[in-house]
Design a protein around this motif. Structure first.
Motif, short mmCIF file in Angstrom:
data_model
loop_
_atom_site.label_atom_id
_atom_site.label_comp_id
_atom_site.label_asym_id
_atom_site.label_seq_id
_atom_site.Cartn_x
_atom_site.Cartn_y
_atom_site.Cartn_z
N THR A 147 0.84 -1.20 0.00
CA THR A 147 0.00 0.00 0.00
C THR A 147 0.88 1.25 0.00
O THR A 147 1.73 1.41 0.88
N PRO A 148 0.67 2.15 -0.97
CA PRO A 148 1.50 3.36 -1.06
C PRO A 148 1.05 4.45 -0.08
O PRO A 148 0.04 4.30 0.61
N CYS A 149 1.79 5.54 -0.08
CA CYS A 149 1.38 6.72 0.69
C CYS A 149 0.03 7.20 0.16
O CYS A 149 -0.27 7.06 -1.02
N ILE A 150 -0.74 7.78 1.05
CA ILE A 150 -2.01 8.37 0.65
C ILE A 150 -1.86 9.88 0.65
O ILE A 150 -1.09 10.42 1.45
N GLY A 151 -2.54 10.56 -0.25
CA GLY A 151 -2.41 12.01 -0.32
C GLY A 151 -3.49 12.64 -1.18
O GLY A 151 -4.56 12.06 -1.40
N LYS A 152 -3.18 13.81 -1.67
CA LYS A 152 -4.12 14.58 -2.49
C LYS A 152 -4.60 13.73 -3.67
O LYS A 152 -3.81 13.01 -4.27
N GLU A 184 -9.72 3.41 14.02
CA GLU A 184 -10.25 3.93 12.75
C GLU A 184 -10.19 5.45 12.72
O GLU A 184 -9.86 6.05 11.69
N LEU A 185 -10.46 6.08 13.86
CA LEU A 185 -10.40 7.54 13.94
C LEU A 185 -8.99 8.02 13.62
O LEU A 185 -8.82 9.00 12.88
N ASN A 186 -7.99 7.34 14.13
CA ASN A 186 -6.60 7.70 13.86
C ASN A 186 -6.28 7.59 12.36
O ASN A 186 -5.67 8.49 11.78
N VAL A 187 -6.71 6.51 11.74
CA VAL A 187 -6.48 6.31 10.31
C VAL A 187 -7.15 7.42 9.51
O VAL A 187 -6.56 7.99 8.59
N ILE A 188 -8.38 7.74 9.87
CA ILE A 188 -9.13 8.81 9.19
C ILE A 188 -8.41 10.15 9.33
O ILE A 188 -8.23 10.88 8.35
N GLN A 189 -7.98 10.48 10.53
CA GLN A 189 -7.29 11.76 10.77
C GLN A 189 -5.98 11.84 10.00
O GLN A 189 -5.65 12.89 9.43
N LEU A 190 -5.24 10.75 9.96
CA LEU A 190 -3.98 10.74 9.21
C LEU A 190 -4.22 10.92 7.71
O LEU A 190 -3.47 11.63 7.04
N ALA A 191 -5.26 10.28 7.19
CA ALA A 191 -5.58 10.42 5.77
C ALA A 191 -5.97 11.86 5.44
O ALA A 191 -5.55 12.42 4.42
N LYS A 192 -6.79 12.47 6.31
CA LYS A 192 -7.19 13.86 6.09
C LYS A 192 -5.97 14.79 6.14
O LYS A 192 -5.84 15.69 5.32
N LYS A 193 -5.10 14.55 7.11
CA LYS A 193 -3.88 15.36 7.25
C LYS A 193 -3.02 15.26 5.99
O LYS A 193 -2.38 16.23 5.57
N VAL A 219 -12.11 11.27 2.35
CA VAL A 219 -12.49 10.15 3.21
C VAL A 219 -13.98 9.86 3.06
O VAL A 219 -14.80 10.78 3.15
N VAL A 220 -14.30 8.59 2.85
CA VAL A 220 -15.67 8.11 2.81
C VAL A 220 -15.83 7.06 3.90
O VAL A 220 -15.00 6.16 4.03
N LEU A 221 -16.90 7.18 4.68
CA LEU A 221 -17.22 6.19 5.70
C LEU A 221 -18.45 5.40 5.27
O LEU A 221 -19.44 5.98 4.85
N LEU A 222 -18.37 4.08 5.38
CA LEU A 222 -19.52 3.20 5.24
C LEU A 222 -19.82 2.75 6.66
O LEU A 222 -19.11 1.90 7.20
N THR A 223 -20.84 3.33 7.28
CA THR A 223 -21.00 3.19 8.71
C THR A 223 -22.46 3.25 9.14
O THR A 223 -23.29 3.85 8.46
#
Length: 190
Positions: free
Chosen positions: A74-79, A93-102, A107-111
């Motif tokens: 899995t590569p880096c995530i970004g713009k 999951e919250l940590n993963v979401i925050q890191l992706a936004k940063k 971000v899409v949640l299926l929840t």
């Protein structure tokens, strides 16, 4: 005591109720997010990861650049990238979401719970109301714990796959050609 056939009927009805409750506009927004993403990364823990892996595989078969978070390739995530999170209720999951936004990803949640803190960071929440905690906003289930949400997310992403195939004009033949050829199928099955 419930018989097998009684349980089958109940489980199918629970999934039907959950899947029919998903907002069609949110589904189309999810499809648009997928179509516009440079890469797609998917995240889920435990049994939720089963639906994540299945969806990542089908996205790859359709020609999308998809990955499962924390896999070694899995590569880096970004713009211009997209993170899709299944369930989205834990601190992990919250940590993963925050890191992706940063990093600048969408971000899409299926929840079942778009109202929680996780949803505040999301660009899109698709509410799939399968039971996870047993709250009034969830589809009630006789199944243990979050089983209904896990099943519903697997079915939901398979249905979204079929919608993507149609909207992106991806044939079954193209998908078969993208599937691994290392399974050893031979004869009439190849």
């Amino acid at each position: 005591m419930n018989t097998y056939k009684d349980l089958v009927h109940t489980v199918i009805q629970e999934n039907l109720e959950t899947l029919m409750a998903v907002n069609s506009e949110q589904i189309q927004q999810l499809i648009t997010e997928i179509q516009q993403a440079k890469t797609i990364q998917l995240y889920g823990m435990g049994r939720m990861q089963l639906s994540v892996r299945g969806f990542a595989m089908r996205l790859k078969h359709m020609g999308f650049d998809s990955y499962v978070v924390y896999d070694t390739t899995t590569p880096c995530i970004g713009k211009d990238d997209l993170l899709i999170v299944h369930c989205a209720v834990t601190n992990v999951e919250l940590n993963v979401i925050q890191l992706a936004k940063k990093a600048g990803a969408r971000v899409v949640l299926l929840t079942a719970h778009p109202e929680n803190e996780h949803g505040q960071y999301a660009d899109l929440c698709v509410r799939v109301p399968g039971q996870i905690f047993g709250t009034e906003t969830e589809t009630h289930s006789i199944q243990p714990m979050s089983t209904l949400l896990e099943q519903s997310l697997f079915l939901f992403t398979d249905i979204v796959t079929m919608m993507l195939m149609k909207q992106c004009n991806v044939s079954l033949e193209k998908m078969k050609n993208q599937h691994t050829n290392l399974e050893g199928l031979s004869g009439d099955f190849a």
